[in-house]
Design a protein around this motif. Structure first.
Motif, PDB file in Angstrom:
ATOM      1  N   HIS A 135       0.817  -1.211   0.000  1.00  0.00           N
ATOM      2  CA  HIS A 135       0.000   0.000   0.000  1.00  0.00           C
ATOM      3  C   HIS A 135       0.856   1.268   0.000  1.00  0.00           C
ATOM      4  O   HIS A 135       0.322   2.358  -0.008  1.00  0.00           O
ATOM      5  CB  HIS A 135      -0.965  -0.031   1.192  1.00  0.00           C
ATOM      6  CG  HIS A 135      -1.649  -1.365   1.336  1.00  0.00           C
ATOM      7  ND1 HIS A 135      -2.540  -1.832   0.396  1.00  0.00           N
ATOM      8  CD2 HIS A 135      -1.527  -2.350   2.263  1.00  0.00           C
ATOM      9  CE1 HIS A 135      -2.950  -3.054   0.759  1.00  0.00           C
ATOM     10  NE2 HIS A 135      -2.337  -3.386   1.886  1.00  0.00           N
ATOM     11  N   SER A 136       2.183   1.110  -0.014  1.00  0.00           N
ATOM     12  CA  SER A 136       3.073   2.278  -0.122  1.00  0.00           C
ATOM     13  C   SER A 136       3.086   2.741  -1.575  1.00  0.00           C
ATOM     14  O   SER A 136       3.449   1.973  -2.467  1.00  0.00           O
ATOM     15  CB  SER A 136       4.507   1.906   0.281  1.00  0.00           C
ATOM     16  OG  SER A 136       4.549   1.539   1.629  1.00  0.00           O
ATOM     17  N   ARG A 137       2.729   3.985  -1.789  1.00  0.00           N
ATOM     18  CA  ARG A 137       2.559   4.471  -3.152  1.00  0.00           C
ATOM     19  C   ARG A 137       3.782   5.239  -3.664  1.00  0.00           C
ATOM     20  O   ARG A 137       3.826   5.623  -4.827  1.00  0.00           O
ATOM     21  CB  ARG A 137       1.319   5.398  -3.227  1.00  0.00           C
ATOM     22  CG  ARG A 137       0.016   4.658  -3.051  1.00  0.00           C
ATOM     23  CD  ARG A 137      -0.269   3.803  -4.290  1.00  0.00           C
ATOM     24  NE  ARG A 137      -1.066   2.629  -3.993  1.00  0.00           N
ATOM     25  CZ  ARG A 137      -2.390   2.606  -3.970  1.00  0.00           C
ATOM     26  NH1 ARG A 137      -3.073   3.688  -4.220  1.00  0.00           N
ATOM     27  NH2 ARG A 137      -3.024   1.492  -3.694  1.00  0.00           N
ATOM     28  N   ASN A 138       4.758   5.489  -2.790  1.00  0.00           N
ATOM     29  CA  ASN A 138       5.779   6.466  -3.140  1.00  0.00           C
ATOM     30  C   ASN A 138       7.122   5.921  -3.543  1.00  0.00           C
ATOM     31  O   ASN A 138       8.029   6.670  -3.848  1.00  0.00           O
ATOM     32  CB  ASN A 138       5.975   7.433  -1.975  1.00  0.00           C
ATOM     33  CG  ASN A 138       4.648   7.961  -1.498  1.00  0.00           C
ATOM     34  OD1 ASN A 138       3.804   8.313  -2.320  1.00  0.00           O
ATOM     35  ND2 ASN A 138       4.452   7.991  -0.209  1.00  0.00           N
ATOM     36  N   HIS A 139       7.292   4.620  -3.520  1.00  0.00           N
ATOM     37  CA  HIS A 139       8.604   4.088  -3.881  1.00  0.00           C
ATOM     38  C   HIS A 139       8.489   2.685  -4.454  1.00  0.00           C
ATOM     39  O   HIS A 139       7.436   2.044  -4.364  1.00  0.00           O
ATOM     40  CB  HIS A 139       9.560   4.108  -2.686  1.00  0.00           C
ATOM     41  CG  HIS A 139       8.959   3.532  -1.429  1.00  0.00           C
ATOM     42  ND1 HIS A 139       8.647   2.203  -1.314  1.00  0.00           N
ATOM     43  CD2 HIS A 139       8.603   4.122  -0.260  1.00  0.00           C
ATOM     44  CE1 HIS A 139       8.139   1.981  -0.116  1.00  0.00           C
ATOM     45  NE2 HIS A 139       8.099   3.139   0.536  1.00  0.00           N
ATOM     46  N   SER A 140       9.621   2.236  -5.004  1.00  0.00           N
ATOM     47  CA  SER A 140       9.596   0.979  -5.754  1.00  0.00           C
ATOM     48  C   SER A 140       9.350  -0.231  -4.863  1.00  0.00           C
ATOM     49  O   SER A 140       8.820  -1.237  -5.317  1.00  0.00           O
ATOM     50  CB  SER A 140      10.905   0.814  -6.524  1.00  0.00           C
ATOM     51  OG  SER A 140      11.973   0.727  -5.608  1.00  0.00           O
ATOM     52  N   TYR A 141       9.713  -0.129  -3.565  1.00  0.00           N
ATOM     53  CA  TYR A 141       9.432  -1.267  -2.669  1.00  0.00           C
ATOM     54  C   TYR A 141       7.923  -1.554  -2.656  1.00  0.00           C
ATOM     55  O   TYR A 141       7.476  -2.686  -2.757  1.00  0.00           O
ATOM     56  CB  TYR A 141       9.909  -0.960  -1.247  1.00  0.00           C
ATOM     57  CG  TYR A 141      11.415  -0.942  -1.107  1.00  0.00           C
ATOM     58  CD1 TYR A 141      12.091  -2.126  -0.813  1.00  0.00           C
ATOM     59  CD2 TYR A 141      12.144   0.228  -1.276  1.00  0.00           C
ATOM     60  CE1 TYR A 141      13.473  -2.128  -0.688  1.00  0.00           C
ATOM     61  CE2 TYR A 141      13.521   0.245  -1.156  1.00  0.00           C
ATOM     62  CZ  TYR A 141      14.185  -0.939  -0.871  1.00  0.00           C
ATOM     63  OH  TYR A 141      15.544  -0.938  -0.749  1.00  0.00           O
ATOM     64  N   GLY A 142       7.169  -0.489  -2.511  1.00  0.00           N
ATOM     65  CA  GLY A 142       5.715  -0.620  -2.478  1.00  0.00           C
ATOM     66  C   GLY A 142       5.169  -1.100  -3.816  1.00  0.00           C
ATOM     67  O   GLY A 142       4.317  -1.978  -3.878  1.00  0.00           O
ATOM     68  N   TRP A 143       5.701  -0.492  -4.919  1.00  0.00           N
ATOM     69  CA  TRP A 143       5.157  -0.832  -6.244  1.00  0.00           C
ATOM     70  C   TRP A 143       5.370  -2.320  -6.560  1.00  0.00           C
ATOM     71  O   TRP A 143       4.491  -2.984  -7.093  1.00  0.00           O
ATOM     72  CB  TRP A 143       5.833   0.018  -7.333  1.00  0.00           C
ATOM     73  CG  TRP A 143       5.648   1.499  -7.117  1.00  0.00           C
ATOM     74  CD1 TRP A 143       4.595   2.089  -6.469  1.00  0.00           C
ATOM     75  CD2 TRP A 143       6.539   2.542  -7.513  1.00  0.00           C
ATOM     76  NE1 TRP A 143       4.768   3.452  -6.446  1.00  0.00           N
ATOM     77  CE2 TRP A 143       5.953   3.772  -7.076  1.00  0.00           C
ATOM     78  CE3 TRP A 143       7.751   2.593  -8.199  1.00  0.00           C
ATOM     79  CZ2 TRP A 143       6.552   4.995  -7.306  1.00  0.00           C
ATOM     80  CZ3 TRP A 143       8.330   3.811  -8.431  1.00  0.00           C
ATOM     81  CH2 TRP A 143       7.761   5.019  -7.979  1.00  0.00           C
ATOM     82  N   GLU A 144       6.577  -2.767  -6.183  1.00  0.00           N
ATOM     83  CA  GLU A 144       6.941  -4.154  -6.455  1.00  0.00           C
ATOM     84  C   GLU A 144       5.998  -5.116  -5.695  1.00  0.00           C
ATOM     85  O   GLU A 144       5.497  -6.088  -6.248  1.00  0.00           O
ATOM     86  CB  GLU A 144       8.371  -4.340  -5.948  1.00  0.00           C
ATOM     87  CG  GLU A 144       9.070  -5.588  -6.311  1.00  0.00           C
ATOM     88  CD  GLU A 144      10.516  -5.503  -5.783  1.00  0.00           C
ATOM     89  OE1 GLU A 144      11.420  -5.611  -6.609  1.00  0.00           O
ATOM     90  OE2 GLU A 144      10.712  -5.320  -4.563  1.00  0.00           O
ATOM     91  N   ALA A 145       5.763  -4.782  -4.437  1.00  0.00           N
ATOM     92  CA  ALA A 145       4.887  -5.628  -3.621  1.00  0.00           C
ATOM     93  C   ALA A 145       3.453  -5.565  -4.140  1.00  0.00           C
ATOM     94  O   ALA A 145       2.744  -6.572  -4.191  1.00  0.00           O
ATOM     95  CB  ALA A 145       4.949  -5.177  -2.161  1.00  0.00           C
ATOM     96  N   GLU A 146       3.040  -4.378  -4.554  1.00  0.00           N
ATOM     97  CA  GLU A 146       1.681  -4.231  -5.065  1.00  0.00           C
ATOM     98  C   GLU A 146       1.492  -5.027  -6.353  1.00  0.00           C
ATOM     99  O   GLU A 146       0.488  -5.712  -6.542  1.00  0.00           O
ATOM    100  CB  GLU A 146       1.352  -2.759  -5.317  1.00  0.00           C
ATOM    101  CG  GLU A 146      -0.128  -2.592  -5.620  1.00  0.00           C
ATOM    102  CD  GLU A 146      -0.486  -1.229  -6.181  1.00  0.00           C
ATOM    103  OE1 GLU A 146       0.420  -0.507  -6.651  1.00  0.00           O
ATOM    104  OE2 GLU A 146      -1.683  -0.906  -6.156  1.00  0.00           O
TER     105      GLU A 146
END
Lengths: 406, 129
Positions: A37-48
């Motif tokens: 649910h983190s929208r601001n970095h690649s860690y979040g994007w990757e998990a999403e």
């Protein structure tokens, strides 16, 4: 690593994680630890991205849209969320629910909760001797104020397959929501939410070679089914289920669904072969053995068998290399035999003698053969100890004796 | 549930399994429990002229604890006078086999079985209490 020499024959209780599933999950415990649910970095994007691919796999196996899939902690949560969620949203308009006496406890308890606390009326449909519901009886139990029908797809104890398409038809015609607990059905039978007119469906990870602690709820979008969330929070999962998703668990569930979808036909063929080998092995060597539940409308991975004159727990003690479960009272704290077998009209004495054999993806022919041998040997030994067997051999009708119930 | 060594031993190698001639004057038969409850015990004793139990046999339909309880009690009553046998308490059986609380009823059933067998023998031979 094998922890024991046990032969695992309890696939309806849970299934081992498929190594292919585990492999997909591991990175999300390690490097890819991001919050989806983190929208601001690649860690979040990757998990999403990983959770969304998983969502697609889950949707595909039931012919739904990924947008209709809500991740949960498992089928118990999904069943609670579907039944209570629909009841809470629409309860002021209609307040009657129809379910069935042999449903899983989490469905029955959710209904009981609504009945006791929220002014809902609940009809518990009986089942026929083969474990299936009677569609006429279902139709007759529908009322003006019937909001929801909840009937499971495949039964956890007896493996019987309910007529989902016919139930769905009936629901659609009468403008009633149809929820089905498909924890045991996914990957075993073909499911299509459109063809079967299903409005909500519960899914479990660990019954399909995925991880424990994850499941899903399908919630129809067209026509839209509204659900009141049970937990307050950040409004994840389209507001229906707050809380940070576990990408590893979601990925596991998705991969488990993908494999089931790809391999179901082949797997079923193999399971039918193993089941027949098992059942014929037992019945050719043991008499007075009864199959509980329909033999026709049944998944191949389940056999529920009563071995007359032999009590279930003592049988399980004897076949100690086999991990199976029993409908006998003595295996539970309640000392009551299985409510499911009783609902089928299985007499109490036979309910005490039942074993549930669950065959699955990793069961081998060799294991089946050893299991048959072990069970036959132990049934014969225990029958030689059984006064009931002795009486039956002497032609005494046990049901005519006046027993002192204790 | 982990069972004691004694219990498993009696379950795996039950003593005195079998039947005696129930029509014999010397034999007392006790049949207790009910199939619907998941346990039935048949316990038989053969009694000599002095009232000593010279043989005992059982058959049991029930869980491992029920089988072990009945096996154990047949061992205990052999050589005992019928009145002594009647004094055996379920708690002694439960203790010896280390029965878990949910299985105490199995030992109660074994006590009932020996009492019923002694009773049957006394009735047959017109022995009053």
């Amino acid at each position: 690593m094998k922890v024991s020499n046990n032969i695992y024959l309890d696939y309806q209780a849970t299934t081992p994680l498929d190594p292919r599933v585990l492999e997909k999950m591991i990175p999300y415990f390690n490097d890819r630890f991001g919050n989806p649910h983190s929208r601001n970095h690649s860690y979040g994007w990757e998990a999403e991205e990983a959770t969304e691919i998983a969502r697609e796999h889950v949707a595909k196996i039931i012919n739904a849209s990924p947008k209709e899939i809500v991740f949960t902690s498992g089928a118990t949560e999904s069943n609670n969320l579907a039944i209570k969620g629909i009841a809470d949203f629409y309860g002021d308009k209609k307040n009657h629910i129809i379910t069935c006496v042999t449903e899983h406890k989490c469905v029955l308890e959710s209904c009981r909760f609504l009945n006791e606390n929220e002014n809902f009326e609940v009809t518990y449909l009986p089942v026929r001797q083969d474990g299936l519901i009677d569609l006429d009886a279902l139709q007759k139990s529908i009322k003006q104020n019937t909001l929801l029908i909840s009937i499971m797809g495949v039964h956890n104890e007896i493996g019987v397959i309910q007529p989902l398409k016919e139930i769905g038809n009936l629901c659609r015609k009468n403008n009633i929501f149809f929820h089905t607990d498909c924890a045991q059905a996914i990957g075993k039978i073909k499911l299509d939410v459109d063809e079967m007119n299903i409005d909500a469906m519960s899914i479990s990870g660990h019954k399909i070679y995925g991880p424990k602690g994850v499941g899903a709820l399908y919630v129809r979008r067209k026509p839209r089914v509204r659900i009141k969330a049970m937990m307050s929070g950040g409004g994840q999962e389209r507001g229906m289920r707050s809380g940070t998703l576990s990408p590893a668990l979601c990925v596991g569930l998705g991969e488990a669904c993908r494999i089931c979808n790809d391999e179901m036909d082949e797997e079923n063929k193999r399971l039918i072969y193993l089941k027949n080998r098992f059942y014929e092995g037992i019945t050719s060597k043991c008499k007075d053995v009864y199959l509980n539940g329909s033999s026709e409308f049944r998944i191949p991975g389940n056999l529920n068998i009563s071995f007359a004159y032999v009590e279930g727990e003592s049988l399980m003690m004897g076949i100690k290399d086999l991990a199976v479960s029993s409908g006998s009272a003595c295996t539970s704290a309640s000392l009551e035999p299985s409510y499911v077998l009783r609902a089928l009209g299985v007499e109490e004495e036979l309910a005490h003698t039942s074993l549930r054999i669950g065959i699955g993806r990793f069961t081998t022919e060799k294991e089946i053969d050893k299991s048959v041998n072990d069970i036959v040997k132990e049934v014969n030994r225990l029958r030689s100890l059984s006064p009931l067997w002795e009486m039956a051999q002497e032609g005494i009708d046990i049901s005519k004796i006046e027993w002192a119930e204790h | 549930m982990a069972y004691s060594k004694e219990l498993i031993d009696h379950y795996e190698k039950p003593r005195n399994v079998g039947s005696l001639d129930k029509d014999s004057e010397k034999v007392g038969t006790g049949l207790v429990g009910a199939p619907a409850c998941g346990d039935v015990m048949k316990l038989q004793i053969k009694v000599d002229d002095k009232g000593i139990i010279e043989d005992a046999k059982f058959k049991t339909f029930g869980c491992g604890s029920a089988i072990a309880s009945s096996s154990l009690i047949t061992e205990w009553v052999k050589g005992k006078n019928i009145n002594e046998a009647n004094q055996i308490k379920n708690t002694e059986i439960a203790k010896h086999l280390a029965l878990p609380p949910v299985k105490i009823h199995c030992s109660v059933l074994a006590e009932d079985a020996i009492k019923a067998a002694v009773n049957d023998y006394k009735k047959k031979n017109r022995i009053n209490e």
